[in-house]
Structure formats: C-alpha cells, structure tokens
Write a protein that holds these residues in place. Structure first.
Motif, PDB file in Angstrom:
ATOM      1  N   ARG A 181     105.325  54.415  19.692  1.00 40.34           N
ATOM      2  CA  ARG A 181     105.780  53.055  19.399  1.00 40.34           C
ATOM      3  C   ARG A 181     105.742  52.711  17.919  1.00 40.34           C
ATOM      4  NH1 ARG A 181     109.066  51.358  21.844  1.00 40.34           N
ATOM      5  NH2 ARG A 181     108.502  49.207  21.491  1.00 40.34           N
ATOM      6  N   GLY A 182     105.141  53.581  17.105  1.00 41.50           N
ATOM      7  CA  GLY A 182     105.128  53.374  15.664  1.00 41.50           C
ATOM      8  C   GLY A 182     104.168  52.314  15.163  1.00 41.50           C
ATOM      9  N   TRP A 183     103.143  52.019  15.940  1.00 41.90           N
ATOM     10  CA  TRP A 183     102.190  50.994  15.534  1.00 41.90           C
ATOM     11  C   TRP A 183     101.355  51.471  14.354  1.00 41.90           C
ATOM     12  CZ3 TRP A 183      99.453  47.984  20.000  1.00 41.90           C
ATOM     13  CH2 TRP A 183     100.407  47.364  20.801  1.00 41.90           C
ATOM     14  N   GLY A 184     101.034  50.526  13.480  1.00 41.60           N
ATOM     15  CA  GLY A 184     100.137  50.777  12.376  1.00 41.60           C
ATOM     16  C   GLY A 184      98.796  50.107  12.625  1.00 41.60           C
ATOM     17  N   HIS A 185      97.982  50.084  11.593  1.00 44.64           N
ATOM     18  CA  HIS A 185      96.625  49.544  11.686  1.00 44.64           C
ATOM     19  C   HIS A 185      96.595  48.091  12.147  1.00 44.64           C
ATOM     20  CE1 HIS A 185      92.981  47.604  10.189  1.00 44.64           C
ATOM     21  NE2 HIS A 185      92.389  48.738  10.509  1.00 44.64           N
ATOM     22  N   ALA A 186      97.367  47.232  11.515  1.00 40.17           N
ATOM     23  CA  ALA A 186      97.307  45.798  11.814  1.00 40.17           C
ATOM     24  C   ALA A 186      97.674  45.516  13.275  1.00 40.17           C
ATOM     25  CB  ALA A 186      98.218  45.014  10.871  1.00 40.17           C
ATOM     26  N   LYS A 187      98.731  46.122  13.742  1.00 32.06           N
ATOM     27  CA  LYS A 187      99.169  45.892  15.121  1.00 32.06           C
ATOM     28  C   LYS A 187      98.145  46.446  16.105  1.00 32.06           C
ATOM     29  CE  LYS A 187     103.512  45.745  17.606  1.00 32.06           C
ATOM     30  NZ  LYS A 187     104.928  46.088  17.571  1.00 32.06           N
ATOM     31  N   LEU A 188      97.581  47.620  15.807  1.00 34.81           N
ATOM     32  CA  LEU A 188      96.563  48.204  16.675  1.00 34.81           C
ATOM     33  C   LEU A 188      95.316  47.317  16.703  1.00 34.81           C
ATOM     34  CD1 LEU A 188      95.799  50.624  18.486  1.00 34.81           C
ATOM     35  CD2 LEU A 188      94.825  51.693  16.444  1.00 34.81           C
ATOM     36  N   ALA A 189      94.911  46.800  15.554  1.00 33.06           N
ATOM     37  CA  ALA A 189      93.728  45.930  15.495  1.00 33.06           C
ATOM     38  C   ALA A 189      93.943  44.663  16.328  1.00 33.06           C
ATOM     39  CB  ALA A 189      93.402  45.575  14.048  1.00 33.06           C
ATOM     40  N   ARG A 190      95.133  44.064  16.236  1.00 29.97           N
ATOM     41  CA  ARG A 190      95.432  42.861  17.039  1.00 29.97           C
ATOM     42  C   ARG A 190      95.401  43.193  18.532  1.00 29.97           C
ATOM     43  NH1 ARG A 190      99.209  42.106  12.993  1.00 29.97           N
ATOM     44  NH2 ARG A 190     100.912  42.839  14.311  1.00 29.97           N
ATOM     45  N   TRP A 191      95.972  44.345  18.895  1.00 29.73           N
ATOM     46  CA  TRP A 191      95.979  44.746  20.295  1.00 29.73           C
ATOM     47  C   TRP A 191      94.560  44.958  20.814  1.00 29.73           C
ATOM     48  CZ3 TRP A 191      94.359  49.376  22.541  1.00 29.73           C
ATOM     49  CH2 TRP A 191      94.650  49.518  23.898  1.00 29.73           C
ATOM     50  N   LEU A 192      93.711  45.613  20.026  1.00 31.32           N
ATOM     51  CA  LEU A 192      92.324  45.842  20.443  1.00 31.32           C
ATOM     52  C   LEU A 192      91.612  44.516  20.696  1.00 31.32           C
ATOM     53  CD1 LEU A 192      91.358  48.704  18.000  1.00 31.32           C
ATOM     54  CD2 LEU A 192      91.478  48.872  20.495  1.00 31.32           C
ATOM     55  N   ASP A 193      91.808  43.573  19.800  1.00 34.32           N
ATOM     56  CA  ASP A 193      91.205  42.254  19.966  1.00 34.32           C
ATOM     57  C   ASP A 193      91.712  41.588  21.251  1.00 34.32           C
ATOM     58  OD1 ASP A 193      89.601  40.003  18.975  1.00 34.32           O
ATOM     59  OD2 ASP A 193      91.555  39.013  18.734  1.00 34.32           O
ATOM     60  N   GLU A 194      93.007  41.712  21.481  1.00 37.42           N
ATOM     61  CA  GLU A 194      93.617  41.132  22.672  1.00 37.42           C
ATOM     62  C   GLU A 194      93.093  41.795  23.950  1.00 37.42           C
ATOM     63  OE1 GLU A 194      98.090  41.347  24.139  1.00 37.42           O
ATOM     64  OE2 GLU A 194      97.881  40.217  22.263  1.00 37.42           O
ATOM     65  N   VAL A 195      92.972  43.100  23.945  1.00 40.18           N
ATOM     66  CA  VAL A 195      92.467  43.820  25.117  1.00 40.18           C
ATOM     67  C   VAL A 195      91.052  43.348  25.451  1.00 40.18           C
ATOM     68  CG1 VAL A 195      91.587  46.086  25.879  1.00 40.18           C
ATOM     69  CG2 VAL A 195      93.885  45.886  24.981  1.00 40.18           C
ATOM     70  N   VAL A 196      90.218  43.285  24.443  1.00 41.21           N
ATOM     71  CA  VAL A 196      88.840  42.860  24.683  1.00 41.21           C
ATOM     72  C   VAL A 196      88.827  41.424  25.201  1.00 41.21           C
ATOM     73  CG1 VAL A 196      86.634  42.345  23.571  1.00 41.21           C
ATOM     74  CG2 VAL A 196      87.803  44.494  23.073  1.00 41.21           C
ATOM     75  N   ARG A 197      89.580  40.557  24.540  1.00 39.30           N
ATOM     76  CA  ARG A 197      89.602  39.153  24.951  1.00 39.30           C
ATOM     77  C   ARG A 197      90.096  39.004  26.395  1.00 39.30           C
ATOM     78  NH1 ARG A 197      93.423  36.660  22.574  1.00 39.30           N
ATOM     79  NH2 ARG A 197      93.367  37.789  20.635  1.00 39.30           N
ATOM     80  N   ARG A 198      91.204  39.635  26.711  1.00 43.15           N
ATOM     81  CA  ARG A 198      91.800  39.466  28.048  1.00 43.15           C
ATOM     82  C   ARG A 198      91.011  40.154  29.146  1.00 43.15           C
ATOM     83  NH1 ARG A 198      98.321  39.544  27.453  1.00 43.15           N
ATOM     84  NH2 ARG A 198      98.424  37.730  26.087  1.00 43.15           N
ATOM     85  N   GLN A 199      90.435  41.290  28.850  1.00 45.53           N
ATOM     86  CA  GLN A 199      89.762  42.049  29.886  1.00 45.53           C
ATOM     87  C   GLN A 199      88.345  41.598  30.171  1.00 45.53           C
ATOM     88  OE1 GLN A 199      91.022  44.485  31.948  1.00 45.53           O
ATOM     89  NE2 GLN A 199      92.954  43.814  31.059  1.00 45.53           N
ATOM     90  N   ILE A 200      87.614  41.212  29.135  1.00 50.48           N
ATOM     91  CA  ILE A 200      86.181  40.970  29.375  1.00 50.48           C
ATOM     92  C   ILE A 200      85.666  39.629  28.863  1.00 50.48           C
ATOM     93  CG2 ILE A 200      85.731  43.443  29.311  1.00 50.48           C
ATOM     94  CD1 ILE A 200      84.353  43.022  26.594  1.00 50.48           C
ATOM     95  N   SER A 201      86.493  38.876  28.157  1.00 53.63           N
ATOM     96  CA  SER A 201      85.974  37.675  27.495  1.00 53.63           C
ATOM     97  C   SER A 201      86.480  36.389  28.102  1.00 53.63           C
ATOM     98  CB  SER A 201      86.386  37.730  26.003  1.00 53.63           C
ATOM     99  OG  SER A 201      85.989  36.563  25.344  1.00 53.63           O
ATOM    100  N   ASP A 202      85.643  35.365  28.009  1.00 53.96           N
ATOM    101  CA  ASP A 202      86.049  34.015  28.374  1.00 53.96           C
ATOM    102  C   ASP A 202      86.694  33.314  27.179  1.00 53.96           C
ATOM    103  OD1 ASP A 202      85.442  33.765  31.065  1.00 53.96           O
ATOM    104  OD2 ASP A 202      83.354  33.200  30.680  1.00 53.96           O
ATOM    105  N   GLY A 203      86.510  33.909  25.983  1.00 58.53           N
ATOM    106  CA  GLY A 203      86.971  33.261  24.750  1.00 58.53           C
ATOM    107  C   GLY A 203      88.405  33.457  24.426  1.00 58.53           C
TER     108      GLY A 203
END
Length: 187
Positions: free
Chosen positions: A165-187
């Motif tokens: 998909r050609g993702w770089g650092h910034a996009k990967l970092a946003r996705w990681l934050d989103e995964v954590v938030r959506r999967q395990i967080s109430d925040g």
C-alpha cells in the motif's frame, strides 16, 4: 625435580582488531541481505561477496542460521529507541526472514518462539499503558487485549501496509494509534 615451563601467550592486537572488523562486516552484510532478500535467496556466497571476504571466512563466523541470529542480535543492539512505528518499520524485514527461516531450519525455531514471546510482552506493555491511563475498554480482560494487539500488529501487517500500500511512517503511526484505540480503549 619438575620445572614448570611457562607457556608464552601470543597476542597480536592488530590481527585481533582485523578479525573483529571482518566478523562485523560479515554480520552486517548478512543482516542487509537477510532484510533485503529474505531467507532462501541469501546464500553464504552472497554474504561473502557483500562483505568482501571469502566464503571460508563467512563459514568461520557461523552457518546460515547462526548468521541470521547474529544479525538479529546486532539489529537489537542498534535499537535507536524510536516510537513503535519506527521500530516496526526497521524490524519487520528481519522478523519475516526469521519466520521463514524457522520454517526451513530447525535451529531457528526456538529463536522464532522467543521472538513471539517478546512480541507478546511488548503487546502487554502497550495494554498496561492504556490500562494505567484508565482507558482500557470496560470489561475487556488485559490478556485478551494483549492478544488483539499481538495478533494485529505483526510483521505481516506492516509488510502489507508498507510494501503493498506504500504507507510511510506517519500513516503507519496513525494506524497503530487507531488500532489500539478501537480495539482495546475506551478513549
């Protein structure tokens, strides 16, 4: 009467330094090739050519499995201490090689299992940080949350996002934050 004969110890600091430099060149070359080409295409002859030494010198350091383990050890020691996205981008090519190598080489299977235990421990630390911030989703057991992070954030996923998909650092970092938030967080 017995006379003790002192054995003369031969030390050649210049030769020792040269041997250390050669070993480092071989391990660095192996690491580059394993990361760039993977397990199967990386041959001892290719490592020798990349390091600028003979194949005999490479075999004197380690066999192919041993070279991968040395390259991983060196890679871990060089950890710059960046964020999770930086570490994933830096580390996933050798993780892929280790998994593929472990499928082909019994000598690497324990190393792959140990890698998975460290990866699961990293996932537990992420979950612990979310829980300590009071943001772990209500009713979600920490073990299940760690399993979710451990199974979603893998070299496989990173490789797909970066290579396909050609993702770089910034996009990967946003996705990681989103995964954590959506999967395990109430925040």
């Amino acid at each position: 009467m017995t006379v003790a004969i002192r054995e003369r110890v031969y030390r050649a600091p210049r030769r020792e330094a040269q041997a250390t430099a050669t070993r480092e060149a071989i391990v660095a070359a192996a690491g580059r090739l394993f990361a760039d080409q993977g397990w199967a295409p990386t041959t001892m002859a290719a490592v020798a050519a990349e390091a600028g030494v003979t194949a005999k010198s490479v075999y004197a350091v380690a066999d192919k499995a041993g070279l991968l383990l040395l390259a991983l050890e060196r890679h871990e020691a060089e950890r710059p201490g960046g964020d999770v996205a930086t570490e994933l981008l830096r580390h996933y090519p050798l993780c892929r090689t280790l998994e593929h190598g472990a499928a082909a080489e019994p000598a690497l299977r324990d190393a792959w299992r140990a890698h998975q235990r460290r990866h699961r421990a990293d996932a537990k630390r992420i979950v612990r940080a979310v829980a300590d911030a009071g943001q772990l989703r209500a009713g979600l057991p920490a073990g299940r949350a760690a399993d979710a992070v451990w199974s979603l954030v893998t070299w496989h996923t990173v490789a797909l996002l970066v290579e396909e998909r050609g993702w770089g650092h910034a996009k990967l970092a946003r996705w990681l934050d989103e995964v954590v938030r959506r999967q395990i967080s109430d925040g």
